[in-house]
Motif scaffolding. Structure first.
Motif, PDB file in Angstrom:
ATOM      1  N   GLY A   1       6.037 -66.685   0.960  1.00 40.95           N
ATOM      2  CA  GLY A   1       5.080 -65.781   0.335  1.00 40.95           C
ATOM      3  C   GLY A   1       4.825 -64.539   1.161  1.00 40.95           C
TER       4      GLY A   1
ATOM      5  N   ASP B   1      -0.591 -64.105   3.202  1.00 40.50           N
ATOM      6  CA  ASP B   1      -1.073 -65.180   2.335  1.00 40.50           C
ATOM      7  C   ASP B   1      -1.342 -66.443   3.160  1.00 40.50           C
ATOM      8  OD1 ASP B   1      -0.895 -67.526   0.400  1.00 40.50           O
ATOM      9  OD2 ASP B   1      -0.793 -65.836  -0.982  1.00 40.50           O
TER      10      ASP B   1
ATOM     11  N   ASP C   1       1.101 -69.861   1.247  1.00 40.36           N
ATOM     12  CA  ASP C   1       2.537 -70.007   1.496  1.00 40.36           C
ATOM     13  C   ASP C   1       3.120 -68.830   2.260  1.00 40.36           C
ATOM     14  OD1 ASP C   1       2.328 -68.099  -0.436  1.00 40.36           O
ATOM     15  OD2 ASP C   1       3.781 -68.989  -1.815  1.00 40.36           O
ATOM     16  N   GLY C   2       2.265 -68.040   2.893  1.00 37.95           N
ATOM     17  CA  GLY C   2       2.736 -66.922   3.700  1.00 37.95           C
ATOM     18  C   GLY C   2       2.785 -67.281   5.172  1.00 37.95           C
TER      19      GLY C   2
END
Length: 660
Positions: A308, A312, A315-316
């Motif tokens: 991501g 984020d 999911d970053g």
């Protein structure tokens, strides 16, 4: 010669003559002292709420509260005494630290992030009245824990409590008093000391007495420095509200700013915080920033482990490095607590032939908090707190017996937290909170809401008891009444319930929390650990990094704890695991500003400070912090009233508050 069973109280020698000459001591718990303390505390409360929601870090500001209280008291017809200033400071700290104690910078935002599909509970958004109830449930438990812990760690063991001791020395300087004697500590594990001072100790004390003759111009100079720095910081903050790009400068180019979040926020408040924290702490944060955001973040992104957007938290890359940060914090806190726990247990079982200390105190009964008050207060706060938590969250949120267990665990963790604070000047509430979450994952498995709430109850007691103990150390060194400080703590906590809840409600109405302007990073720490304990799922390839860094910083923490206990000069330069992990949690913008402040503090202290009583830089730093903190309330009013930014020119998407 005093007997060894009841050693002479060196920390009170400086004030013995004063007490003998003035049997009728001035009243300490006065309307003026409490009012000034509440005023300063409310300002700190708003500042800490804003900074805590931005970075997850708040400032206790005990020394700064005493300094500002002193400056304000000089305007009164009869200035406050040193002991009354301590009541000011105690009340201010109890008021100003409620955003952390009641979880408004972590637990409350974490409950808003719940997902019914994933967590089995919908997001919990507390109303103003519900938030008041929650705050009342945890606001007083730590206050009633303080008196019995005080006697053990301050009177009997004479732990250092560096910040509390530094505040006592400052108050002695401001009031032109003989400095408190802090050169001798009697406690378990330290070698016996002689009754007579060494030549070096006498010389050091003579130097301190000389420094305590503060110039009469301190008042005017202090006010000028405080108001100038306050105005400068407040003005810059207000300008940045209308032109957000000012606080989001791409120092390494637009690409790194937009894609990898490398920006700089030239906030004077965070520079001031760096000055207050000191260079070693800010250096640890900066090291964490470099490793987290220049190494691990790109590694996770480019390897496909965090697909991501970088910022984020789900999911970053920022969400991915959060787990390594969590492992570092837990390892550092737990390892630093081990010697404290071992020493405490050893003290419960004295060796054969060792004389048991007599039960005594340095204060008379009329100045102490009666045991009946402590027992009654703890009983009422626990029963009422359990009832209020049940009313606010219901049976589906947490069972009353689990809340009650949280209070019991909080009492036990408070002892460890206070002792760690007394030794290292760091209250490891982050690690203690994780311990409580681990415990409640076993007690009430699968219930994320209960895990967060019960952990918050336990952490609140430990955090509050620890922070208030610094003030009691200051009072012990300067001859202030523990009972007067106790009342100041109760009053400050009670007022702060309304102030903190109202402030958070206003922020929550005007901004998305967590969001671009107030990301509340510690909320993700609470929620992520609760989810891990429920589901057992970690982001891809994060486990190996968590284990590796936990092992590394467990070793580093052990070395740091050992060197600090043996008072080795280089202990302060060994990285702090908690500060290092905070460098992971926060985007580089805030850490860079704090590092600048730490560098300024280091250079000034070593090159330009006239002596140890030189407090000009502390005054300026206090003005920086208060200026932005108070003007942020003005920005909040503007936002709520519909007054937006003037221009978003230069802002990258998602980087500028107000332009999201």
């Amino acid at each position: 010669m005093p007997s060894r069973s009841q050693p002479r109280d060196y920390s009170s020698i400086s004030f013995a003559a004063t007490h003998d000459a003035e049997p009728e001591t001035p009243k300490e718990l006065t309307f003026q002292a409490v009012s000034i303390g509440l005023l300063i505390g409310c300002l700190l409360c708003f500042a800490n709420l804003s900074f805590g929601l931005q970075t997850g870090w708040i400032s206790m500001m005990s020394l700064q509260s005493a300094l500002i209280g002193f400056l304000i008291s000089r305007m009164l017809p009869i200035p406050l005494t040193a002991q009354q200033i301590i009541v000011v400071q105690t009340t201010a700290v109890a008021t100003g630290t409620m955003p952390l104690a009641a979880g408004f910078v972590g637990i409350i935002p974490a409950l808003k992030l719940l997902d019914e599909t994933r967590d089995g509970s919908p997001p919990i958004n507390l109303t103003w009245l519900a938030a008041i109830g929650w705050s009342c449930s945890v606001a007083f438990f730590g206050v009633f824990l303080s008196p019995p812990i005080r006697k053990q760690v301050i009177v009997n063991e004479q732990l250092a409590f560096p910040s509390g001791t530094a505040t006592a020395q400052l108050i002695a300087v401001l009031h032109k008093m003989p400095p408190p004697d802090t050169t001798i500590r009697r406690r378990i594990g330290y070698s016996p000391v002689e009754e007579e001072d060494t030549d070096a100790q006498r010389t050091d004390r003579d130097n301190q007495i000389e420094e305590s003759r503060a110039p009469d111009s301190l008042q005017s100079e202090g006010w000028h420095a405080l108001t100038s720095s306050f105005v400068a910081s407040g003005t810059l903050t207000l300008i940045a509200y209308f032109f957000p790009a000012l606080f989001s400068i791409p120092i390494f180019g637009t690409y790194l700013a937009r894609q990898w979040l490398w920006t700089f926020t030239p906030s004077l408040a965070y520079v001031g915080q760096g000055i207050i924290m000191g260079f070693p702490t800010t250096l640890s944060m900066a090291m964490g920033m470099v490793l987290g955001w220049a190494v691990l973040s790109p590694l996770a992104k480019l390897s496909g482990w965090a697909p991501g957007p970088v910022g984020d938290m789900t999911d970053g890359a920022r969400g991915w490095i959060l787990w390594t940060s969590l492992a570092i914090m837990c390892a550092d806190s737990l390892v630093s607590l081990l010697p404290v726990l071992a020493e405490y247990v050893a003290g419960l079982f004295p060796r054969g032939g060792q004389r048991v200390k007599e039960d005594y105190d340095t204060e008379t009964e009329d100045r102490l908090v009666p045991s009946s008050w402590v027992v009654g207060g703890l009983t009422v706060s626990v029963v009422l707190g359990t009832l209020l938590v049940w009313v606010v969250f219901g049976n589906d949120g947490i069972k009353p017996w689990a809340t009650l267990l949280g209070f019991v665990l909080g009492g036990l963790l408070s002892v460890l937290g206070v002792r760690a604070l007394g030794e290292t000047d760091i209250n490891p509430v982050s690690g203690l909170g994780k311990i409580s979450q681990l415990f409640f994952a076993w007690v009430q498995p699968g219930n994320i809401v209960a895990n967060i709430i019960a952990g918050g109850v336990a952490e609140a007691g430990a955090q509050q008891a620890g922070d208030l103990m610094q003030d009691l150390k200051t009072g012990h060194l300067c001859g202030a009444s523990p009972r007067a400080q106790f009342f100041g703590q109760l009053i400050g906590s009670a007022v702060s319930i309304v102030v903190t809840t109202t402030g958070y409600s206003l922020y929550n109405r005007a901004y998305v929390i967590p969001g671009p302007s107030f990301p509340a990073p510690t909320a993700y720490v609470w929620l992520s650990l609760a989810r891990l304990l429920r589901d057992g799922q970690l982001p891809e390839n994060s486990a190996i990094f968590m284990i590796s860094f936990a092992a590394i910083f467990g070793l580093i923490s052990g070395i740091k704890t050992y060197t600090a206990q043996h008072q080795l000069w280089y202990s302060q330069w060994i990285p702090s695991g908690v500060a290092f992990a905070i460098g992971f949690l926060n985007t580089p913008s805030f850490t860079i500003a704090r590092l600048i402040g730490g560098i300024v503090e280091h250079v000034y202290r070593n090159r330009y400070a006239k002596n140890r009583s030189d407090i000009r830089l502390i005054v300026i730093a206090s003005g920086f912090v208060l200026g932005e903190g108070i003007v942020s309330v003005v920005s909040l009013v503007l936002k709520t009233s519909g007054v937006g930014v003037a221009s978003c020119w230069g802002c990258a998407p998602g980087l500028c508050g107000g332009c999201e």
